[in-house]
Design a protein around this motif. Structure first.
Motif, mmCIF file in Angstrom:
data_model
loop_
_atom_site.group_PDB
_atom_site.id
_atom_site.type_symbol
_atom_site.label_atom_id
_atom_site.label_comp_id
_atom_site.label_asym_id
_atom_site.label_seq_id
_atom_site.Cartn_x
_atom_site.Cartn_y
_atom_site.Cartn_z
ATOM 1 N N THR A 309 0.834 -1.204 0.000
ATOM 2 C CA THR A 309 0.000 0.000 0.000
ATOM 3 C C THR A 309 0.868 1.253 0.000
ATOM 4 O OG1 THR A 309 -0.110 0.033 2.424
ATOM 5 C CG2 THR A 309 -1.841 -1.197 1.262
ATOM 6 N N MET A 310 0.220 2.399 -0.176
ATOM 7 C CA MET A 310 0.899 3.688 -0.105
ATOM 8 C C MET A 310 -0.091 4.729 0.401
ATOM 9 S SD MET A 310 2.888 5.869 -3.052
ATOM 10 C CE MET A 310 1.482 6.821 -3.570
ATOM 11 N N VAL A 311 0.410 5.620 1.223
ATOM 12 C CA VAL A 311 -0.403 6.730 1.708
ATOM 13 C C VAL A 311 -0.061 7.960 0.875
ATOM 14 C CG1 VAL A 311 -0.951 8.214 3.670
ATOM 15 C CG2 VAL A 311 -0.521 5.766 4.032
ATOM 16 N N TYR A 312 -1.074 8.477 0.192
ATOM 17 C CA TYR A 312 -0.830 9.594 -0.729
ATOM 18 C C TYR A 312 -1.037 10.950 -0.052
ATOM 19 C CZ TYR A 312 -0.700 11.948 -5.266
ATOM 20 O OH TYR A 312 -0.364 12.749 -6.342
ATOM 21 N N ARG A 313 -1.968 10.992 0.883
ATOM 22 C CA ARG A 313 -2.208 12.180 1.708
ATOM 23 C C ARG A 313 -2.339 11.744 3.171
ATOM 24 N NH1 ARG A 313 -5.596 12.751 -2.537
ATOM 25 N NH2 ARG A 313 -7.403 12.013 -1.340
ATOM 26 N N SER A 314 -2.244 12.679 4.070
ATOM 27 C CA SER A 314 -2.327 12.337 5.484
ATOM 28 C C SER A 314 -3.684 11.718 5.814
ATOM 29 C CB SER A 314 -2.128 13.583 6.347
ATOM 30 O OG SER A 314 -2.294 13.260 7.713
ATOM 31 N N ILE A 315 -3.651 10.680 6.632
ATOM 32 C CA ILE A 315 -4.872 10.016 7.088
ATOM 33 C C ILE A 315 -4.936 10.018 8.625
ATOM 34 C CG2 ILE A 315 -5.173 8.563 5.045
ATOM 35 C CD1 ILE A 315 -3.749 6.310 6.523
ATOM 36 N N ASP A 316 -4.274 10.978 9.234
ATOM 37 C CA ASP A 316 -4.249 11.033 10.693
ATOM 38 C C ASP A 316 -5.634 11.264 11.292
ATOM 39 O OD1 ASP A 316 -1.584 10.583 10.656
ATOM 40 O OD2 ASP A 316 -0.962 12.585 11.321
ATOM 41 N N ASP A 317 -6.529 11.840 10.517
ATOM 42 C CA ASP A 317 -7.861 12.115 11.047
ATOM 43 C C ASP A 317 -8.618 10.833 11.401
ATOM 44 O OD1 ASP A 317 -7.914 11.822 8.077
ATOM 45 O OD2 ASP A 317 -10.086 11.917 8.414
ATOM 46 N N LEU A 318 -8.185 9.686 10.846
ATOM 47 C CA LEU A 318 -8.862 8.426 11.164
ATOM 48 C C LEU A 318 -8.689 8.047 12.627
ATOM 49 C CD1 LEU A 318 -8.050 6.206 8.034
ATOM 50 C CD2 LEU A 318 -10.131 7.506 8.535
ATOM 51 N N PHE A 319 -7.607 8.496 13.259
ATOM 52 C CA PHE A 319 -7.421 8.200 14.681
ATOM 53 C C PHE A 319 -8.535 8.832 15.530
ATOM 54 C CE2 PHE A 319 -2.907 7.657 13.312
ATOM 55 C CZ PHE A 319 -2.705 6.390 13.825
ATOM 56 N N GLU A 320 -9.063 9.935 15.062
ATOM 57 C CA GLU A 320 -10.027 10.687 15.863
ATOM 58 C C GLU A 320 -11.473 10.274 15.583
ATOM 59 O OE1 GLU A 320 -9.190 14.759 15.095
ATOM 60 O OE2 GLU A 320 -7.114 14.645 15.779
ATOM 61 N N ARG A 321 -11.695 9.427 14.621
ATOM 62 C CA ARG A 321 -13.060 9.010 14.308
ATOM 63 C C ARG A 321 -13.528 7.947 15.296
ATOM 64 N NH1 ARG A 321 -13.485 8.488 7.679
ATOM 65 N NH2 ARG A 321 -12.469 10.477 7.167
ATOM 66 N N GLU A 322 -14.780 7.967 15.568
ATOM 67 C CA GLU A 322 -15.379 6.987 16.459
ATOM 68 C C GLU A 322 -15.630 5.676 15.717
ATOM 69 O OE1 GLU A 322 -15.945 7.163 19.646
ATOM 70 O OE2 GLU A 322 -15.223 9.242 19.835
ATOM 71 N N GLY A 323 -15.488 4.589 16.429
ATOM 72 C CA GLY A 323 -15.798 3.292 15.859
ATOM 73 C C GLY A 323 -14.672 2.740 14.986
ATOM 74 N N MET A 324 -15.020 1.719 14.242
ATOM 75 C CA MET A 324 -14.060 1.035 13.381
ATOM 76 C C MET A 324 -14.330 1.407 11.926
ATOM 77 S SD MET A 324 -13.320 -3.073 13.190
ATOM 78 C CE MET A 324 -12.238 -3.784 11.971
ATOM 79 N N TRP A 325 -13.234 1.660 11.183
ATOM 80 C CA TRP A 325 -13.352 2.069 9.784
ATOM 81 C C TRP A 325 -12.460 1.170 8.923
ATOM 82 C CZ3 TRP A 325 -16.356 6.208 7.939
ATOM 83 C CH2 TRP A 325 -16.998 6.950 8.937
ATOM 84 N N GLY A 326 -12.907 0.962 7.666
ATOM 85 C CA GLY A 326 -12.118 0.147 6.759
ATOM 86 C C GLY A 326 -12.388 0.470 5.298
ATOM 87 N N GLN A 327 -11.579 -0.091 4.417
ATOM 88 C CA GLN A 327 -11.693 0.126 2.969
ATOM 89 C C GLN A 327 -12.871 -0.665 2.404
ATOM 90 O OE1 GLN A 327 -8.177 -1.142 0.846
ATOM 91 N NE2 GLN A 327 -9.163 -1.048 -1.150
ATOM 92 N N ARG A 328 -13.444 -0.143 1.334
ATOM 93 C CA ARG A 328 -14.485 -0.874 0.617
ATOM 94 C C ARG A 328 -13.835 -1.951 -0.262
ATOM 95 N NH1 ARG A 328 -19.456 1.973 0.517
ATOM 96 N NH2 ARG A 328 -19.266 4.068 1.430
ATOM 97 N N ASP A 329 -14.454 -3.100 -0.335
ATOM 98 C CA ASP A 329 -13.951 -4.191 -1.182
ATOM 99 C C ASP A 329 -14.495 -3.999 -2.599
ATOM 100 O OD1 ASP A 329 -12.741 -6.436 -2.090
ATOM 101 O OD2 ASP A 329 -14.087 -7.849 -1.107
#
Length: 544
Positions: A309-329
């Protein structure tokens, strides 16, 4: 007797007849004289014979003494024989009879002595000849041995010179590569300077986490990808990376912990997680191990990232989100899909959730057709905490670049229209896409540093497919900055970071000596093949 007139008659003892005639009487006297002489000679002969016999006995005794004194000297034997005979001048008959036998015996002794001497001389000559031949043979063997030793010494000296020449050659090659590395390092240092490592508080509250497991007999492919991500996150995030791995050293001997420490990353051992027996694909067995991230309860919040994988832009905001998050298949880029892909996950560690996931996977009738990600989606849905799905602009597969709606719009007439161009690259890209091989070895061809996987043949033209992917150069920059900062010097990594090799495809002898194929490559397919939309095939599949 016979009478004088030839008539036979008896005349007495002497055969005399008194009435015989005078002539007849004379003949009778002659006969009687003859008999008397004979008797005289007989008497004399008996005495002489006795003396001759006595002389022969004396001779034998003297001869025996002479032989016993001079058995080894023929001259003494001859003297003994010669002295054993006593000549008596009065015994003419004895002399006459003994002399021939003496001469015969003497000649026989001389003949035997001569034969013995000749045999001795012959044997001496043969021994002398055999000794001479043995000395000549020994001289020949000594000469041949000397020649063999001389040749062996000459060959040893030649081999020593050759080894010395080879040592000089390899030493010069090593010095050449060292100078090249110094030049590249200096050139790179003049272009960029790596950011200093973060000062981490122990334990950090939030972190990214990755697994870099490699089979002991395989190259550490996942570890190389994780190293590039460490530099990637150092540029775009303020949170550290936690690496779970079974590898302690890179191929050149660089310590893994020391290398990742240059980017503020932490390293811990990875542990296997029991795999359900009904898993459909073997390749998901190691992916199943990612469930252990729920046991890292020293962290309040984690973001899981796959290796390709590669991170193209910052994704630090995911730490602050409530609950569990993931990629769409959304493998086929249909957008807005409702199934989960575990290429990226934002979660809160919990031992309850860890055990719950394992028990859920072991229940009868569990759906494991999509491995760990299907279990995660169904488990959290069953406990009332469904996984939230990121938008296609936040996370997507590499083959779906350009399909997500662009946020870059303008008002045209009464409607908002997208600005033309590539303005919709996702923040997180999972794989790069690639040639559809059965084992998936080309699915993420540009997020790894093996150039042989990137070369593609179209007709008679060879291209590097990653030259046509806008993310490939960015990932390469992360990778090369990482190896130079961590000072990891391996031929495959250095070739990938060489502009001469990767950009221009120049196959130099130095890289070829390590089995690295840089090219040659063309900037594009031929005009005929491009116009005809000709199909191609990875060069690696043509050479296997």
């Amino acid at each position: 007797t016979t009478s004088c007139d030839g008539n036979s008659k008896t005349t007495g003892v002497l055969g005399l007849d008194a009435a015989a005639k005078p002539g007849c009487r004379r003949r009778v006297m002659y006969s009687m004289l003859t008999v008397a002489l004979g008797l005289a000679f007989f008497a004399v002969g008996g005495a002489t014979g006795a003396r001759w016999t006595t002389g022969r006995l004396d001779q034998a005794m003297l001869l025996e003494e002479g032989l016993s004194e001079g058995k080894s000297d023929p001259s003494k034997r001859r003297e003994a024989r010669a002295g054993s005979v006593k000549y008596d001048p009065n015994l003419k008959m004895a002399d006459h009879e003994a002399q021939p036998e003496y001469d015969l015996n003497l000649k026989m002794e001389d003949h035997q002595a001569n034969c013995a001497q000749k045999l001795k001389d012959k044997m001496t000559a043969e021994l002398r000849s055999a000794k001479q031949q043995a000395e000549e043979k020994q001289a020949q063997l000594t000469l041949r041995l000397h020649e063999s030793m001389t040749n062996a010494s000459r060959q040893l000296a030649l081999a020593t010179r050759q080894m010395s020449d080879q040592k000089d050659y390899f030493t010069s090659q090593l010095e050449y590569f060292s100078s090249q590395l110094r030049e590249v390092s200096q050139e790179l240092s003049s272009i960029w300077r790596p950011d200093p490592p973060r000062l981490l508080q122990a334990p950090p509250r939030w972190a990214f986490v990755m697994i870099a497991y490699s089979h002991p007999d395989d190259p550490p492919r996942c570890l190389w990808q994780t190293l590039a991500m460490a530099r990637n996150l150092q540029l775009l995030s303020k949170y550290p990376l936690l690496v779970l791995t079974n590898t302690t050293h890179f191929p050149d001997g660089t310590e893994v912990k020391a290398a990742f420490a240059a980017f503020g990353a932490l390293v811990q051992p990875v542990f296997p997680v029991g795999v359900p027996k009904v898993l459909e694909y073997e390749r998901w067995m190691v992916a199943w191990w990612k469930l252990q991230i729920w046991t890292l309860t020293q962290y309040e919040r984690l973001i899981w990232l796959d290796g390709d994988t590669m991170v193209y832009r910052s994704i630090d905001d995911l730490f602050e989100r409530e609950g569990m998050w993931g990629q769409r298949d959304d493998w086929f880029c249909n957008l807005n899909q409702v199934d989960l892909c575990s290429g990226i996950l934002a979660l809160t560690p919990s031992m309850d959730d860890y055990h719950g996931l394992l028990e859920f996977a072991d229940r009868p009738g569990a759906d494991l057709s999509k491995g760990d990600q299907k279990v995660m989606q169904d488990y959290f849905a069953s406990i009332g905490r469904p996984v939230n799905l990121l938008s296609d602009l936040e996370a997507a597969f590499g083959q779906c670049l350009g399909t997500a709606p662009s946020p870059y719009r303008f008002t045209e007439a009464t409607e908002a229209s997208e600005v033309k161009g590539l303005w919709n690259v996702p923040s997180f890209i999972h794989k790069t896409g690639g040639y559809p091989a059965e084992d998936g070895m080309f699915y993420s061809v540009c997020f790894q540093h093996d150039i042989s996987l990137q070369l593609f043949r179209i007709g008679e033209t060879t291209i590097n497919t990653c030259h046509f992917n806008p993310l490939a150069t960015t990932w390469r920059s992360h990778f090369c900055e990482a190896i130079f900062s961590a000072r990891i010097w391996t031929p495959s990594a250095l070739a990938f970071c060489s502009d001469d090799c990767w950009l221009r495809g120049r196959a130099t002898p130095e890289w070829a000596g390590y089995g690295i194929q840089c090219g040659p490559v063309s900037a594009s397919a031929s005009e005929t093949d491009y116009a005809a939309h000709s199909a191609g095939v990875p060069l690696l599949l043509l050479t296997v």
